[in-house]
Design an enzyme around this catalytic site. Structure first.
Site, mmCIF file in Angstrom:
data_model
loop_
_atom_site.group_PDB
_atom_site.id
_atom_site.type_symbol
_atom_site.label_atom_id
_atom_site.label_comp_id
_atom_site.label_asym_id
_atom_site.label_seq_id
_atom_site.Cartn_x
_atom_site.Cartn_y
_atom_site.Cartn_z
ATOM 1 N N ASN A 175 -0.227 -9.275 28.024
ATOM 2 C CA ASN A 175 0.007 -7.892 28.447
ATOM 3 C C ASN A 175 0.630 -7.824 29.848
ATOM 4 O OD1 ASN A 175 -2.519 -8.599 29.694
ATOM 5 N ND2 ASN A 175 -2.944 -6.423 29.994
ATOM 6 N N ASP A 176 0.754 -8.982 30.523
ATOM 7 C CA ASP A 176 1.475 -9.041 31.800
ATOM 8 C C ASP A 176 2.965 -9.314 31.600
ATOM 9 O OD1 ASP A 176 -0.891 -8.754 33.360
ATOM 10 O OD2 ASP A 176 -1.350 -10.865 32.970
ATOM 11 N N PHE B 191 -5.514 -8.294 37.126
ATOM 12 C CA PHE B 191 -6.845 -8.557 37.686
ATOM 13 C C PHE B 191 -7.579 -9.664 36.916
ATOM 14 C CE2 PHE B 191 -11.327 -7.800 38.691
ATOM 15 C CZ PHE B 191 -11.250 -7.814 40.083
ATOM 16 N N ASP B 192 -8.077 -9.365 35.724
ATOM 17 C CA ASP B 192 -8.854 -10.362 34.973
ATOM 18 C C ASP B 192 -7.996 -11.585 34.667
ATOM 19 O OD1 ASP B 192 -11.499 -8.834 33.377
ATOM 20 O OD2 ASP B 192 -10.028 -7.638 34.455
ATOM 21 N N LYS C 244 2.783 -2.430 31.412
ATOM 22 C CA LYS C 244 2.848 -2.707 32.846
ATOM 23 C C LYS C 244 4.265 -2.663 33.419
ATOM 24 C CE LYS C 244 -1.483 -5.292 33.077
ATOM 25 N NZ LYS C 244 -2.181 -6.487 33.586
#
Length: 215
Positions: free
Chosen positions: A167-168, A8-9, A141
């Site tokens: 973090n993706d 998202f962000d 994730k």
């Protein structure tokens, strides 16, 4: 059916929720520094989120609500989500950001997704407690994407992940198709394609047969 998972962000949205909150709490510079270190993989995401949440402690409900109301999704994002769902795909938002901001931004554009997996900032006595909770603090994730795919009966080869930050990386590394949305340098090597707009993302998904060509 494919499972299409968006961060998202910084990806689906060009708003950074913790920045919007931090501006109202008077700790914008401190939060920005922590965020940048996390996005470049210098500190763990969990450590960064707990540190930022602590800085936001004491922000009152009205100011927090105002920050979440200011979250926006990118131009073209609502149309792309609508096309994906119309083509029968399961659209998920997997974010270390916060449920309230995601939900409000989608509602504002009149669009829905199938799954939102996000974190929360608890409140007590009308103020943020300085804590954070949710599945994507310690959880990663790749596990979230694999669990959701298994639940839906979708093979990992039929998953698409779209993200930008460190973090993706876990979900970008395991997805069938990985797309970086203006990705950080550490993230770029894991991407099958790199885009800078929702329009280009649509074209990439058409090129890979995920989306049918618009009429």
């Amino acid at each position: 059916m494919s499972l299409v998972a968006f961060d998202f962000d910084g990806t689906l949205s060009d708003s950074e929720m913790t920045v919007l909150l931090a501006e109202r709490a008077g700790v914008a510079d401190e939060v920005a520094e922590i965020t940048e270190r996390a996005m470049n993989d210098e500190i763990s995401y969990a450590e960064s989120l707990y540190s930022r949440a602590e800085l936001l402690g004491g922000l009152d409900e009205a100011a927090a609500s105002e920050a979440f109301d200011a979250v926006r999704i990118r131009p073209g994002a609502a149309r792309l989500i609508t096309r994906l769902r119309a083509d029968g795909h399961h659209v998920a938002v997997l974010t270390g950001g916060f449920e309230r901001g995601v939900e409000r931004a989608l509602e504002r554009e009149g669009v829905e997704v199938d799954t939102i997996l996000a974190n929360r900032l608890p409140m007590a006595d009308g103020k943020l407690t300085g804590e954070a909770e949710g599945p994507l603090i310690e959880g990663t994730k790749d596990d979230a994407l694999e669990d959701l795919a298994a639940e839906l009966g979708v093979s990992m080869a039929s998953t698409v992940a779209v993200g930008d930050g460190a973090n993706d990386l876990p979900m970008l590394e395991v997805a069938g198709l990985s797309v970086g949305f203006v990705p950080k340098p550490a993230v770029r090597p894991a991407c099958d394609a790199v885009v800078a707009s929702m329009y280009r993302l649509g074209k990439v998904l058409e090129g890979h047969g995920v989306l049918s060509d618009p009429e």
